[in-house]
Design a protein around this motif. Structure first.
Motif, PDB file in Angstrom:
ATOM      1  N   PRO A 134     -28.772  -0.259  63.932  1.00  0.00           N
ATOM      2  CA  PRO A 134     -27.426   0.469  64.753  1.00  0.00           C
ATOM      3  C   PRO A 134     -27.222   2.010  64.182  1.00  0.00           C
ATOM      4  CG  PRO A 134     -26.636  -1.075  63.210  1.00  0.00           C
ATOM      5  CD  PRO A 134     -28.092  -1.109  63.068  1.00  0.00           C
ATOM      6  N   LEU A 166     -17.467  -5.219  65.868  1.00  0.00           N
ATOM      7  CA  LEU A 166     -16.298  -5.975  65.838  1.00  0.00           C
ATOM      8  C   LEU A 166     -15.391  -5.771  64.383  1.00  0.00           C
ATOM      9  CD1 LEU A 166     -17.533  -9.495  67.030  1.00  0.00           C
ATOM     10  CD2 LEU A 166     -16.926  -7.256  68.337  1.00  0.00           C
ATOM     11  N   GLY A 167     -14.378  -6.575  64.194  1.00  0.00           N
ATOM     12  CA  GLY A 167     -14.073  -6.591  62.656  1.00  0.00           C
ATOM     13  C   GLY A 167     -12.530  -5.795  62.398  1.00  0.00           C
ATOM     14  N   LEU A 212     -18.337 -10.766  74.596  1.00  0.00           N
ATOM     15  CA  LEU A 212     -18.596  -9.491  74.290  1.00  0.00           C
ATOM     16  C   LEU A 212     -20.097  -9.198  73.789  1.00  0.00           C
ATOM     17  CD1 LEU A 212     -15.703  -8.370  71.877  1.00  0.00           C
ATOM     18  CD2 LEU A 212     -16.277  -7.726  74.317  1.00  0.00           C
ATOM     19  N   GLN A 213     -20.979 -10.472  73.564  1.00  0.00           N
ATOM     20  CA  GLN A 213     -22.267 -10.294  73.334  1.00  0.00           C
ATOM     21  C   GLN A 213     -22.788  -9.891  74.521  1.00  0.00           C
ATOM     22  OE1 GLN A 213     -24.444 -13.161  71.159  1.00  0.00           O
ATOM     23  NE2 GLN A 213     -22.794 -14.305  70.326  1.00  0.00           N
ATOM     24  N   VAL A 250     -11.599 -12.637  68.934  1.00  0.00           N
ATOM     25  CA  VAL A 250     -12.853 -12.380  68.493  1.00  0.00           C
ATOM     26  C   VAL A 250     -12.794 -11.979  67.045  1.00  0.00           C
ATOM     27  CG1 VAL A 250     -14.506 -10.669  68.668  1.00  0.00           C
ATOM     28  CG2 VAL A 250     -13.099 -10.958  70.590  1.00  0.00           C
ATOM     29  N   THR A 287     -23.652  -0.605  71.881  1.00  0.00           N
ATOM     30  CA  THR A 287     -23.661  -1.621  70.629  1.00  0.00           C
ATOM     31  C   THR A 287     -22.148  -1.972  70.257  1.00  0.00           C
ATOM     32  OG1 THR A 287     -25.578  -0.321  69.781  1.00  0.00           O
ATOM     33  CG2 THR A 287     -24.693  -2.011  68.498  1.00  0.00           C
ATOM     34  N   PRO A 288     -21.517  -2.986  70.525  1.00  0.00           N
ATOM     35  CA  PRO A 288     -20.367  -3.402  69.981  1.00  0.00           C
ATOM     36  C   PRO A 288     -20.040  -3.534  68.497  1.00  0.00           C
ATOM     37  CG  PRO A 288     -21.104  -5.194  71.585  1.00  0.00           C
ATOM     38  CD  PRO A 288     -22.415  -4.172  70.949  1.00  0.00           C
ATOM     39  N   THR A 305     -31.079  -6.475  71.368  1.00  0.00           N
ATOM     40  CA  THR A 305     -31.002  -6.874  70.111  1.00  0.00           C
ATOM     41  C   THR A 305     -31.512  -5.704  69.018  1.00  0.00           C
ATOM     42  OG1 THR A 305     -32.805  -7.945  70.228  1.00  0.00           O
ATOM     43  CG2 THR A 305     -30.701  -9.226  70.621  1.00  0.00           C
ATOM     44  N   LEU A 306     -31.657  -4.640  69.233  1.00  0.00           N
ATOM     45  CA  LEU A 306     -32.109  -3.607  68.406  1.00  0.00           C
ATOM     46  C   LEU A 306     -31.601  -3.502  66.870  1.00  0.00           C
ATOM     47  CD1 LEU A 306     -34.101  -1.190  68.229  1.00  0.00           C
ATOM     48  CD2 LEU A 306     -31.941   0.147  68.272  1.00  0.00           C
ATOM     49  N   TYR A 353     -26.172  -6.317  77.254  1.00  0.00           N
ATOM     50  CA  TYR A 353     -27.016  -6.386  78.491  1.00  0.00           C
ATOM     51  C   TYR A 353     -26.434  -5.915  79.677  1.00  0.00           C
ATOM     52  CZ  TYR A 353     -29.092  -9.924  75.206  1.00  0.00           C
ATOM     53  OH  TYR A 353     -29.410 -10.490  74.237  1.00  0.00           O
ATOM     54  N   MET A 393     -15.673 -14.016  71.743  1.00  0.00           N
ATOM     55  CA  MET A 393     -16.448 -13.432  71.004  1.00  0.00           C
ATOM     56  C   MET A 393     -18.003 -13.437  71.840  1.00  0.00           C
ATOM     57  SD  MET A 393     -17.398 -14.349  67.242  1.00  0.00           S
ATOM     58  CE  MET A 393     -18.800 -13.909  66.476  1.00  0.00           C
ATOM     59  N   HIS A 394     -18.108 -14.314  72.326  1.00  0.00           N
ATOM     60  CA  HIS A 394     -19.496 -14.503  73.291  1.00  0.00           C
ATOM     61  C   HIS A 394     -19.418 -13.766  74.176  1.00  0.00           C
ATOM     62  CE1 HIS A 394     -21.513 -18.031  71.123  1.00  0.00           C
ATOM     63  NE2 HIS A 394     -19.884 -18.379  70.810  1.00  0.00           N
TER      64      HIS A 394
END
Lengths: 423, 170
Positions: free
Chosen positions: A37, A84-85, A392-393, A421, A81-82, A33-34, A397, A389-390
């Motif tokens: 980005p 989206l959008g 991809l979170q 997503v 780091t993903p 969760t840095l 990890y 969406m969840h």
């Protein structure tokens, strides 16, 4: 940004360091969760051993327009780091402009691999809001459609999963060709039922638009039998294949506690050994009239997710076949055929939530009705809770420490659909 | 819809909240993190379902008009109602109890982030920040997630002018 000479010496800041694949990187950089980005790699990596690689947004194995920014040490991923959008179309804003009847064909395009599920999810929420009953025959048709759609969705997943592994199974993309042949049979069934191959617009508030045509049930049972037999062929093809096992067993292992905390549901969660399925636990449509055997695997890796999805296909074929044998007679919609888009009106302005088990997990719809007299046929706020969406979170990890080729397999095994997503 | 009894007892006894039958209790911003932690750690609501912000634009009060015979309508401030829902997953009892709670934020003020309690709230809070403009304080990474980084405004606000052209996208 300044060059190496003027960059602050990282060690003097009290930064804690660790080693990934022989490269010294700050511990802080590896946190999933840095917050920053846009970090300057040179500050962290004065020797220049790390490389930033953007996988996507146009990449064949991201299944859409997903962009993952990878920080690499050679072939090994240090951080992912993903972003989206890229496919955001403002569906929720559109829902605030369209009436309850007009929204159904819009949400078809969310999860474009299983449109039936989107229609079912959103119409169940609208029925709760409007206070409409669903006739028993319609509930049966909905369940049958949902199960056939689940088979079709998982078939597409299996085919593209074969492609993600570089056509490792049987050379080239042969499993892809096989699964698409069977999926075509299922799409033909839907075409007979609704007139469309995708984007059916067959569910509506209070029931269905299209009744089962004569002879369709027999044809569907036949097709499902064919697909079930072909599943055995795939199993011979894939399950004992040495290359397939080498690429999937032990790759992308997901810890069940982390998966639950991240809100992951569906086959990905069940492949980590968590026994949850809304079809059984919170029955909707006609699931309260039939037993659902939930497929579980405790492996948590890509192979476990394959096992769970294949078992789900078999279970779906069984459920659909059983229900097709006993579709009750009666009306298919409790409301009169809708002539005007404003005919269906909300009765109150309270928040409503209803969820279904889509092929990807818990697909929910949150609706607030509008109580203003002239706006009562339009939702005040509509939100779609998408399982992809969840999922991809999980990438920040899951990726660190893996090869790029394993990341692609792991991402493929999660089965995210970007239309859902980004919405 | 009936809420699970232990969660209702927690809210009424420890936090002194009133339970709404349809939408769950309304929590204050000061209490929400404490309530969330209690729900997760004590009652095992480990699965985060959604966070949705619903924006309500300011409504000017209307005075009573004796000639027309209309009554006075009280005004409403510009505010956002944030709805949360969590789910309990348990392997043995196979229950999927859900519990919902909500809070009201005057638009422009911040509400505490729950991503420290449930990791699953992280991206959903980013999405609500992006689209509705709710500020979640102490969120680790509160950036836009759906819209471009330099997009003006928050599209799902009720007062967002959809006809306005936005260079260079429209």
């Amino acid at each position: 940004m300044s060059g190496h000479e003027s960059a602050p010496a990282p060690a003097s800041d009290g930064v804690q360091w660790t080693t990934v694949g022989g490269v010294r990187v700050p511990v802080e950089l590896l946190s999933p969760t840095l917050p920053d980005p846009y970090m300057d790699i040179e500050d962290y990596d004065p020797e220049g051993d790390l490389m930033v690689l953007n996988m996507g947004p146009q990449h064949p194995s991201t299944h859409g327009v997903l962009r993952v920014k990878l920080l690499l040490d050679g072939e090994i991923c240090v951080k992912a780091t993903p972003y989206l959008g890229y496919l955001h179309r403002g569906v929720e804003k559109l829902c605030e402009k369209l009436s309850y009847v007009q929204i159904t064909p819009i949400v078809d395009k969310n999860d474009y691999v299983s449109p039936m599920m989107n229609e079912l999810a959103i119409n169940m929420a609208f029925e709760k809001l409007v206070g409409a009953d669903v006739p028993r025959r319609s509930r049966y048709i909905r369940t049958i459609c949902a199960e056939i759609q689940r088979v079709g969705s998982h078939l597409l997943w299996l085919g593209t999963f074969g492609l993600d592994m570089g056509g490792a199974i049987g050379g080239g993309g042969s499993i892809f060709m096989h699964t698409f042949r069977e999926r075509e049979l299922l799409l033909d069934l839907f075409e007979d039922l609704t007139g469309c191959r995708f984007h059916y617009n067959t569910h509506t508030v209070g029931g269905n638009r299209h009744d089962i045509p004569a002879g369709w049930a027999e044809k569907a049972i036949k097709v499902l039998k064919v697909v079930g037999d072909r599943l055995n062929e795939y199993e011979d093809f894939v399950r004992s294949n040495q290359i397939f096992r080498a690429r999937t067993v032990g790759v992308g292992v997901i810890d069940p506690a982390l998966a639950i905390d991240l809100g992951i549901s569906g086959p990905v969660l069940r492949a980590s050994g968590v026994d949850v399925d809304l079809r059984r636990d919170q029955p909707y449509a006609a699931y309260d009239e039939i037993d659902v055997n939930v497929a579980i695997d405790t492996g948590g890796d890509c192979f476990a997710r394959y096992v769970v999805r294949v078992a789900e296909m078999r279970e779906s074929i069984r459920i659909a076949t059983e229900l097709l044998g006993g579709v009750p007679e009666g009306p298919i919609c409790s409301l009169k055929p809708v002539k005007l888009p404003g005919a269906v009106k909300a009765k109150h302005g309270q928040a409503i939530y209803s969820a279904i088990e889509s092929p990807r997990g818990e697909l929910g719809t949150f609706v607030v009705g509008n109580t203003e007299r002239r706006q009562s046929a339009i939702p005040y706020r509509c939100k779609i809770r998408s399982p992809s969406m969840h999922v991809l979170q999980l990438l920040p990890y899951l990726c660190p420490g893996n090869n790029i080729s394993d990341i692609i397999v792991a991402l493929g095994s999660l089965d995210p659909i970007m239309g859902e997503v980004d919405r | 819809m009936s809420w699970p009894a232990d969660a209702v007892a927690l809210c009424t006894e420890r936090f002194g909240l009133e339970i709404c039958e349809a939408e769950g209790p309304e929590v204050s911003r000061e209490q929400v993190v404490e309530l969330a932690a209690a729900l997760k750690n004590e009652l095992d609501f480990t699965f985060f379902v959604y966070v949705v912000s619903v924006h309500f634009a300011e409504v000017a009060p209307v005075d009573a008009d004796e000639e027309k015979g209309t009554e006075a309508i009280p005004g409403q401030p510009d505010r956002t109602i944030v709805h949360y829902r969590v789910r309990r997953l348990s392997n043995d009892s196979r229950s999927t109890d859900t519990f919902a709670f909500r809070l009201t934020v005057p638009t422009g003020e911040a509400t505490p982030s729950l991503s420290g309690v449930w990791l699953g709230a992280d991206w959903q809070e980013r999405e609500q920040f992006d689209l509705v403009g709710t500020i979640f304080s102490e969120h680790p990474d509160l950036r836009r997630i759906m819209m471009p980084e330099d997009w003006p405004g928050h599209p799902l606000r009720r007062d967002y002018a959809i006809e306005t052209s936005h260079f260079p996208w429209r």
